[in-house]
Design a protein around this motif. Structure first.
Motif, PDB file in Angstrom:
ATOM      1  N   VAL A 184       0.818  -1.209   0.000  1.00 23.78           N
ATOM      2  CA  VAL A 184       0.000   0.000   0.000  1.00 23.78           C
ATOM      3  C   VAL A 184       0.855   1.264   0.000  1.00 23.78           C
ATOM      4  N   SER A 185       2.100   1.160   0.488  1.00 25.41           N
ATOM      5  CA  SER A 185       2.977   2.342   0.522  1.00 25.41           C
ATOM      6  C   SER A 185       3.622   2.638  -0.827  1.00 25.41           C
ATOM      7  N   VAL A 186       3.655   1.643  -1.708  1.00 21.36           N
ATOM      8  CA  VAL A 186       4.431   1.791  -2.947  1.00 21.36           C
ATOM      9  C   VAL A 186       3.897   2.896  -3.851  1.00 21.36           C
ATOM     10  N   PRO A 187       2.585   2.920  -4.194  1.00 20.97           N
ATOM     11  CA  PRO A 187       2.135   4.010  -5.084  1.00 20.97           C
ATOM     12  C   PRO A 187       2.322   5.389  -4.475  1.00 20.97           C
ATOM     13  N   PHE A 188       2.087   5.521  -3.161  1.00 19.08           N
ATOM     14  CA  PHE A 188       2.301   6.816  -2.507  1.00 19.08           C
ATOM     15  C   PHE A 188       3.782   7.181  -2.489  1.00 19.08           C
ATOM     16  N   GLY A 189       4.634   6.154  -2.300  1.00 19.99           N
ATOM     17  CA  GLY A 189       6.070   6.396  -2.313  1.00 19.99           C
ATOM     18  C   GLY A 189       6.565   6.829  -3.680  1.00 19.99           C
ATOM     19  N   VAL A 190       6.078   6.170  -4.738  1.00 17.15           N
ATOM     20  CA  VAL A 190       6.481   6.539  -6.105  1.00 17.15           C
ATOM     21  C   VAL A 190       6.019   7.968  -6.420  1.00 17.15           C
ATOM     22  N   LEU A 191       4.743   8.261  -6.099  1.00 14.90           N
ATOM     23  CA  LEU A 191       4.204   9.602  -6.340  1.00 14.90           C
ATOM     24  C   LEU A 191       5.002  10.655  -5.560  1.00 14.90           C
ATOM     25  N   GLY A 192       5.232  10.381  -4.263  1.00 14.19           N
ATOM     26  CA  GLY A 192       5.941  11.333  -3.433  1.00 14.19           C
ATOM     27  C   GLY A 192       7.371  11.548  -3.873  1.00 14.19           C
ATOM     28  N   THR A 193       8.040  10.476  -4.305  1.00 13.85           N
ATOM     29  CA  THR A 193       9.433  10.583  -4.748  1.00 13.85           C
ATOM     30  C   THR A 193       9.534  11.452  -5.996  1.00 13.85           C
TER      31      THR A 193
END
Length: 597
Positions: A191-200
């Motif tokens: 669940v953290s991956v899409p938010f992490g990609v977007l945030g990065t």
């Protein structure tokens, strides 16, 4: 060696009036996913260990359980100061962006775990440590980025919103983990991956270094002694709550004592080193500033007082209250998170408001009142019966969240406003180090107090209860002597402790007795009285910490900002000039002591 303060070619104002809101939204996303991941594992541990086919209650697997819980916190506590210093030297946005990237990559590797057993546990712990490294970059530099981007009169609001994300994330992690883990435990990391990609991507495209940089040599001896000393102490605390020999806990273990004593001595050496090097990791001159010193003392006490609260409430709800009210042990993790929502609501409602108001009215009375309210809620929890009425429990949790919200945002603003512009990264890292180290210390102390209370009365209570329900005397005596920590962990993980402890021995017990022993009422009633003793000791300790935090808050600077702000867009660019700073660091640090400042 000559050290120079350098200003960036562009300031926050040069990026337009909307840049500060871009910085706030991105850093808030970063803090939110970092803190969600610090707690999401707690509620998902039963599903994780079932998924990798490992029993966390077997003695050889206890260390896996502990490091799955504590590894992230230990790593962030150790590294945030160093990463904050790197932000001061090489750019806070640059270090923050790197942290987002590391965090996202580690989340991907955690989500794709494909093997079982102890190998899977080691893999998960390793990547949790890497995830903690990314989280340390985010935590160390987010407050400094906001302090650079926002003017003094809006900093409390900005830091308050960021603080809301930081603390509410730890509660939201419980809820998210409780929902996703029963479906598939891989989802709690995925669940953290899409938010992490977007945030990065967003961070690399939009965030700019707008604060003063300080070019300096790295304090290697300081980094090494600080890391070794703090890791040793935190490892000692982590293993201190495990049984050792015939003792319920491991505080007398030679390994634990070596870690605690040796780590303390190394940290003492670190303090000596920091007074003798030209560019220290911990700028001890910052403690000459009253707001920085007493603000950090208050933050440390608040973190110790509330750090173990989440764990104790989970055990209370999952092991006792929810089963007594008809919830099966398998369902208690999710419902424990749901029933703790009032605390999150109280914090979310008050923290941004207190941050904004403290910008206009000063911080002292917000932080002091918040600590007093929090201490009062701990006293109310001590007075509450173990089998409580939920409306009363919910009101206490709501008030606890309000108290923490009143304290958190103004306290962070007070400390950050007291820092000179070239020390915001390292100063923020120091503050986060105290907070995260206090969380680990708090968990160790709370667990120790709980285990002491259980170990005093639980064996006799358990033996008599088992014998009364058909368990042979010899078997009952053997089970009753099992470490109290095993019972505590079973309740924490949402297992039926009696079913786990008796195992195959249940087959020789009459059906009626077997149903009673493994039912939802037997264990909660068995543990209620011993648990109340441990609960009282743990929360009394929390009250003392909160009172100390309230007193420390009274000694912070009464003004809204302790350090005068430089002009935001008129400073000359001397990035590579090698010229001395126009304002010495000590002069900026002691700004609050000058007449008329």
């Amino acid at each position: 060696m000559t050290t120079s303060l350098t200003s960036p070619a562009a300031t926050a104002d040069d990026h337009g009036p909307h840049y500060k809101w871009i910085a706030l939204s991105n850093t808030t996303l970063g803090m939110l996913i970092a803190t969600i991941n610090s707690s999401i594992v707690l509620i998902a541990l039963p599903d994780i260990f079932r998924g990798i086919h490992l029993n966390p209650l077997e003695p050889q697997n206890t260390s896996y359980l502990l490091w799955m819980m504590m590894g992230f916190l230990v790593v962030t506590a150790v590294l945030v100061v160093s990463f904050g210093r790197l932000g001061d030297m090489f750019g806070r946005a640059r270090m923050y962006n790197l942290g987002f990237l590391i965090f996202t990559i580690s989340s991907i590797f955690l989500a794709v775990t494909w093997f079982d057993g102890s190998s899977a546990a080691i893999w998960l712990i390793f990547w949790r440590v890497i995830q903690g490294i990314g989280g340390a970059f985010l935590m160390a530099n987010s407050s400094a980025i906001l302090t650079d981007a926002f003017p003094t009169e809006q900093r409390g609001l900005a830091l308050g919103i960021n603080g809301v994300a930081a603390i509410s994330g730890s509660f939201l992690g419980l809820l998210v983990g409780g929902v996703l883990a029963p479906i598939n435990w891989h989802l709690i990391f995925l669940v953290s991956v899409p938010f992490g990609v977007l945030g990065t991507i967003w961070a690399y495209l939009k965030l700019e270094d707008t604060g003063v940089r300080k070019h300096a040599a790295m304090d290697w001896w300081g980094n090494v002694t600080f890391a070794v000393g703090l890791v040793a102490v935190l490892v000692g605390i982590t293993y201190g709550i495990q049984p050792y020999g015939d003792s319920a806990m491991g505080w007398t273990s030679p390994m634990v004592l070596s870690c605690l004593i040796g780590g303390t001595l190394v940290l003492a050496a670190f303090v000596v080193i920091e007074t003798r090097v030209a560019e220290p990791l911990f700028n001890l001159h910052l403690f000459a500033n009253r707001s920085f010193t007493f603000g950090n003392i208050a933050n440390l006490m608040a973190s110790i007082g509330r750090g173990g609260l989440q764990f104790i409430l989970i055990i209370w709800l999952q092991g006792i209250w929810l089963p007594q009210h008809g919830y099966t042990f398998e369902k208690t993790p999710l419902w424990a998170a749901i029933y703790m929502v009032p605390m999150t609501v109280g914090f979310l409602l008050i923290a941004p408001i207190s941050g904004a108001l403290s910008d206009r009215m000063g911080t002292k009375w917000f932080t002091t009142t918040g600590m007093v309210i929090t201490a009062g809620t701990f006293a109310a929890l001590v007075a509450l019966p173990v089998d409580f009425s939920y409306p009363a429990f919910a009101i206490i949790l709501l008030l606890n969240g309000i108290g923490m919200g009143l304290f958190s945002s103004p306290n962070r603003a007070e400390v950050m406003n007291s820092l000179p512009v070239d020390a915001r990264g390292s100063g923020s890292g120091m503050m986060t180090t105290f907070q995260n180290a206090a969380m680990v210390l708090s968990i160790g102390l709370f667990f120790s107090l709980m285990i002491s209370g259980l170990a005093t009365h639980l064996p006799d209570t358990m033996q008599s209860g088992l014998v009364a329900n058909g368990v042979p005397d010899a078997d009952a005596a053997q089970i009753a002597q099992l470490p109290a920590v095993a019972v505590l962990f079973a309740a924490f993980l949402g297992y039926n402790p009696i079913e786990m402890l008796l195992g195959d021995q249940l087959n020789g017990i009459p059906d009626a007795s077997r149903e009673t022993l493994t039912g939802l009422d037997f264990f909660p009633h068995l543990i209620s009285s011993p648990f109340a003793d441990g609960l009282s000791a743990a929360f009394t300790f929390a009250i003392v910490c909160c009172v100390i935090g309230a007193v420390a808050s009274l000694f912070t600077n009464p003004r809204k900002s302790a350090v005068p702000e430089p002009a935001r867009s008129t400073m000359p660019d001397v990035r590579d000039s090698g010229e001395p700073s126009p304002a010495p660091l000590a002069e900026l640090v002691d700004a609050d002591t000058r007449p008329g400042s």
